[in-house]
Design an enzyme around this catalytic site. Structure first.
Site, PDB file in Angstrom:
ATOM      1  CE  LYS A 136      -1.195  -0.420   4.882  1.00 25.81           C
ATOM      2  NZ  LYS A 136      -0.379  -1.705   5.163  1.00 25.81           N
TER       3      LYS A 136
ATOM      4  CG  ASN B  23      -0.491   3.854   8.021  1.00 23.74           C
ATOM      5  OD1 ASN B  23      -0.190   4.202   9.110  1.00 23.74           O
ATOM      6  ND2 ASN B  23       0.161   2.847   7.453  1.00 23.74           N
TER       7      ASN B  23
ATOM      8  CG  HIS C 261      -1.774  -4.939  11.773  1.00 28.49           C
ATOM      9  ND1 HIS C 261      -0.723  -4.517  12.564  1.00 28.49           N
ATOM     10  CD2 HIS C 261      -1.871  -4.367  10.577  1.00 28.49           C
ATOM     11  CE1 HIS C 261      -0.090  -3.690  11.960  1.00 28.49           C
ATOM     12  NE2 HIS C 261      -0.573  -3.528  10.612  1.00 28.49           N
TER      13      HIS C 261
END
Length: 466
Positions: free
Chosen positions: A125, A148, A194
């Site tokens: 990403k 981010n 995560h």
């Protein structure tokens, strides 16, 4: 900065005063909100005070006086247990949101149709975000790049028709952004990551799905089963969906065929770009990144030849397959952003052989067991950090050396690579680990490698001077 005027006159609690948290606090204050901010770090609180932000221990605050709790992305929302500020917000029945939601509300207020490309996924990403932003800027557009990656979203200029925002979104940020409705939403891929934050893979995937489900156009990588199912589901629900693949031909969408990107429409395909010779887009994983960028930019109306020219000039992303340079014939590559085995797999797949591999740090679940098929490509491995003993066992017969620290590893790897008979041996930092045992983050780890690599390059140049 984007002042958060949609919160004007409202009283807002904010917890977490790191980079994005402090930026969001400034945005809220600039927009006219009454903000009370706090952090467990005294240093962060002092920094906020110096910036003119009102601070106070939220444990003592009456949450019924707040309209919202703005939570920094890294603060636990649900797992392994909700943060105490989250519990207080739930008890007071006030909303819990994050920086992406603050920006989304301002976009909805100023111009809901202002172009916004939001990118998420487990791997790729950041490169895709940077690549899309680069292509748009090369095309002469005002592309604001952040989220981010790099610049916090509220530090970017406000949304408007003459401006395109290209935003990387983590699962943590999406979880706190119910109003995120991008012009183009991109989901790269999904693999285990995560889970300590989201509990299960199903929860993690469902959060990622939110980003593309609400987009005007969704670009979805379908090379894993979870993402492929998401593409089918959101298309059936009415979202315009463009599929991408690095592994197989498609009847519609963008796919990679060797170094070529093929655009398939109504079952027919035509080449729209060739990645051969673009060092910053080396490897099959970058073919997926480039396919996503092509699809996103096409959705905004750019012509394929304009996008292809942008691909050719992409300088690459710091810490992700970043080519530092050559020490003699030895190529030094910084892939510090590879904090898990899936990401490192992409790096190892980019080189057929003669890899002098620096790895280690704070191990993730599963370690490097999944990377065993790539071990024949490894000339030698150089182990650093607390995962060294565990990784040595997994490497087995692969030649390896315990280096403990980055400086020793870079010196040893460059020395050995220089003796290789290969035309272009590569010293590859791709740790497959978090950095927290030795560095505060992967960026600092990558910066350390870059510095040491540049020293090796300079030393090699000096040796060649007559």
């Amino acid at each position: 900065m984007t002042p958060a005027t949609s919160f004007r006159g409202k009283r807002v609690a904010l917890f977490g005063l790191g980079g994005s948290g402090l930026s969001t606090a400034k945005s809220l204050v600039a927009g006219g909100a009454d903000v009370l901010a706090w952090d467990d770090s005294e240093k962060s609180v002092e920094k906020a005070k110096a910036a003119g932000i009102a601070t106070g221990d939220l444990r003592d605050a009456d949450f019924s006086t707040f309209s919202s709790l703005v939570l920094s992305p890294g603060v636990p929302l649900t797992h392994p247990k909700p943060h105490w500020s989250v519990e207080k917000a739930h008890a007071a029945k006030i909303e819990i949101i994050g920086d992406i939601e603050v920006f989304s509300r301002e976009r909805a207020l100023l111009d809901p149709k202002a172009p916004l490309i939001a990118i998420t996924g487990t791997n790729g990403k950041s490169t895709t975000t940077a690549l899309i932003g680069h292509i748009l800027r090369q095309a002469g557009l005002d592309a604001q790049i952040g989220g981010n990656i790099g610049v916090p979203i509220t530090d970017l200029d406000p949304p408007g028709r003459g401006r395109v925002h290209v935003i990387e979104c983590s699962s943590y940020q999406i979880d706190l952004a119910p109003g995120l409705k991008p012009t183009v939403g991109v989901l790269m891929n999904l693999s285990e990551d995560h889970l300590e934050r989201h509990g299960t893979m199903e929860n993690y995937a469902a959060i990622k799905e939110r980003l593309v489900a609400k987009a005007d156009t969704a670009v979805v990588g379908i090379d894993d089963d979870l993402s492929s199912a998401i593409a089918d589901r959101i298309e059936q629900a009415g979202t315009r969906t463009v599929r991408i693949s690095q592994r197989r031909p498609l009847t519609g969408g963008i796919y990679a065929e060797g170094s070529k990107l093929i655009r398939a429409q109504s079952g027919a395909g035509g080449e729209v770009a060739d990645l051969a010779g673009i060092g910053s887009l080396r490897g099959a994983h970058n073919a997926q990144n480039a396919a996503a960028a092509m699809a996103a930019c096409l959705a905004l109306g750019l012509e394929p030849d304009v996008i292809a020219r942008g691909l050719q000039t992409f300088p690459g992303l710091a810490h992700r397959m970043e080519q530092i340079g050559h020490a003699g014939k030895v190529l030094l590559v910084n892939d510090s952003k590879a904090t898990n085995a899936d990401s490192t797999q992409q790096a190892l797949a980019s080189f057929a052989s003669d890899i002098f591999w620096i790895l280690g740090g704070k191990a993730k679940s599963g370690g490097i067991v999944s990377l065993a098929p790539f071990f024949p490509r490894i000339a030698k491995a150089y182990l650093i950090g607390e995962a060294s003993a565990e990784f040595a066992k997994t490497l087995g017969a692969v030649p390896h050396e315990f280096c403990e620290t980055m400086d020793k590893a870079v010196l040893a790897a460059t020395r050995d690579a220089a003796k290789s008979a290969a035309h272009e041996p590569v010293v590859l930092l791709s740790p497959a680990c978090a950095s927290f045992d030795q560095y505060p983050n992967f960026e600092v780890r990558g910066d350390d490698f870059r510095r040491l690599a540049q020293e090796r390059i300079k030393a090699a140049d000096t040796e060649r001077v007559p």
